[in-house]
Write an enzyme that holds these catalytic residues in place. Sequence first.
Site, PDB file in Angstrom:
ATOM      1  CE  LYS A  54       7.114   1.522   3.638  1.00 52.94           C
ATOM      2  NZ  LYS A  54       5.953   2.396   3.814  1.00 52.94           N
ATOM      3  CD  GLN A  98       4.471   4.499   6.422  1.00 57.28           C
ATOM      4  OE1 GLN A  98       5.475   4.255   5.757  1.00 57.28           O
ATOM      5  NE2 GLN A  98       3.406   3.715   6.421  1.00 57.28           N
ATOM      6  CG  ASP A 121       3.370   4.805  -1.365  1.00 57.24           C
ATOM      7  OD1 ASP A 121       3.692   3.601  -1.431  1.00 57.24           O
ATOM      8  OD2 ASP A 121       3.213   5.417  -0.289  1.00 57.24           O
TER       9      ASP A 121
END
Length: 296
Positions: A54, A98, A121
Amino acid sequence: MTAKVIDGKAFAANVRAQVADHVARLKADHGITPGLAVVLVGEDPASKVYVKNKHASTIEVGMSSFEHRLPAETGEAELLALIDKLNADPAVHGILVQLPLPGHLNSELVINRIDPAKDVDGFHISNVGLLGTGQKSMVPCTPLGCLMMLRDHHGKLAGLNAVVVGRSNIVGKPMAQLLLGDSCTVTIAHSRTKDLAEVCKRADILVAAVGRPEMITGDMVRPGATVIDVGINRIERDGKAKLVGDVHYESAAAVAGAITPVPGGVGPMTIACLLANTLTACCRANGLAEPKGLTA
Ligand code: NDP
């Protein structure tokens, strides 16, 4: 083999190029650099690889990348304080924590602490609610990537029968909402579904997000259907490690009209959509027009 292979790798490269283009224009015209903050707690090896990828992709499209690596024993208060700090930081337009978090941390509490406008997200309860009611939201990256590929392949999706196998909060449910938003007739199947093969066979669009290697076989696919394989399963075959999807590729490709491979299908789209979401969040935060074709 009859199916057209939907090349997610090439599609994702195109999305990243579009994002990079927008970022360059944001910098030149407005002096704004979109920024993505990624928070990793602990030492999970797979998570470390994801975070590294990422970071590299964020830099590659010209955005700022802020990495926060915290030890596994980090307490809830400390993590929430970091999120508060990132929420308040004007250089940060997207925040990603994460997952999975170490067991002593409450993921829901942590995710819901993120400013929904920075929740790239799309897991914050406000974004889930906005998506569910058909309002502008941040959309989870994996289903957004699937939607982009489906729109590209079909043009309009209205009226098509879509079957989503899997009802998780991160893939199955948001995927179904997005397809409904594009006026598909949507069925969600799961582990209690009766006669899964018969349900799948009704699908013009079949999305598999099950987490079971090669479970969807060709005899479950309607001839000419579009098959989107979200699954990522690591298996061992003939003594070798192999990555396979939730779809049995050879048998499904023999009947489908189009299919995403694993690897090289949905996977690469997920990070591309994370970058697209960060760009969208940055444009919204600055009252600028959203990038066309990169949102739901
Ligand atoms: P979950 O384990 O959270 O959900 C799996 C779903 O599949 C559940 O709803 C479950 O039903 C359903 N299911 C399980 N067994 C069966 C069965 N025999 N018949 C019908 N349905 C079944 O998985 P995720 O949604 O998180 O992930 C799904 C897959 O997608 C995994 O392979 C994962 O690795 C992959 N993935 C890939 C990503 C990418 O970037 N490409 C991103 C995220 C995930 P029930 O609810 O009844 O238990």
